[in-house]
Design a protein around this motif. Sequence first.
Motif, PDB file in Angstrom:
ATOM      1  N   THR A  22       0.833  -1.191   0.000  1.00  0.00           N
ATOM      2  CA  THR A  22       0.000   0.000   0.000  1.00  0.00           C
ATOM      3  C   THR A  22       0.870   1.244   0.000  1.00  0.00           C
ATOM      4  O   THR A  22       2.108   1.165  -0.060  1.00  0.00           O
ATOM      5  CB  THR A  22      -0.931  -0.035   1.242  1.00  0.00           C
TER       6      THR A  22
ATOM      7  N   CYS B  52      -6.478   1.808  -1.902  1.00  0.00           N
ATOM      8  CA  CYS B  52      -5.846   1.059  -0.801  1.00  0.00           C
ATOM      9  C   CYS B  52      -6.754   1.068   0.425  1.00  0.00           C
ATOM     10  O   CYS B  52      -6.888   0.049   1.108  1.00  0.00           O
ATOM     11  CB  CYS B  52      -4.489   1.664  -0.449  1.00  0.00           C
TER      12      CYS B  52
ATOM     13  N   ILE C 181      -0.532  -1.158  -6.954  1.00  0.00           N
ATOM     14  CA  ILE C 181      -1.178  -1.118  -5.641  1.00  0.00           C
ATOM     15  C   ILE C 181      -2.606  -0.604  -5.751  1.00  0.00           C
ATOM     16  O   ILE C 181      -2.917   0.154  -6.663  1.00  0.00           O
ATOM     17  CB  ILE C 181      -0.373  -0.290  -4.617  1.00  0.00           C
ATOM     18  N   PRO C 182      -3.458  -1.032  -4.852  1.00  0.00           N
ATOM     19  CA  PRO C 182      -3.160  -1.969  -3.778  1.00  0.00           C
ATOM     20  C   PRO C 182      -2.886  -3.362  -4.339  1.00  0.00           C
ATOM     21  O   PRO C 182      -3.498  -3.776  -5.314  1.00  0.00           O
ATOM     22  CB  PRO C 182      -4.417  -1.955  -2.916  1.00  0.00           C
TER      23      PRO C 182
END
Length: 85
Positions: A8, A15, A52-53
């Motif tokens: 993250t 996230c 990400i996430p």
Amino acid sequence: MNKVIFYTKEICSLCDDAEALLEMFQQDYEFEIEKRDIYTNDAWLEEYQLLIPLLDINGIKLDCEHVDYYTMEKTLKENFPLRHK
């Protein structure tokens, strides 16, 4: 203990959503969440910056394209035991 590695960064709404889902699934499945901020490790930053996430569940990596309720639940169900209630 079973573990989900959660890559993250700060100020990331996707996230935040993924973390909320993970915490919700912890009520049903036995696992710990290990959060890793990609900005604390150059290798993570280079590898995961655009993904990400990203969740690592027993070696299965779910990137931002696959971090959704159904994919997470299916992957957790296949890899971790249900909590006894």
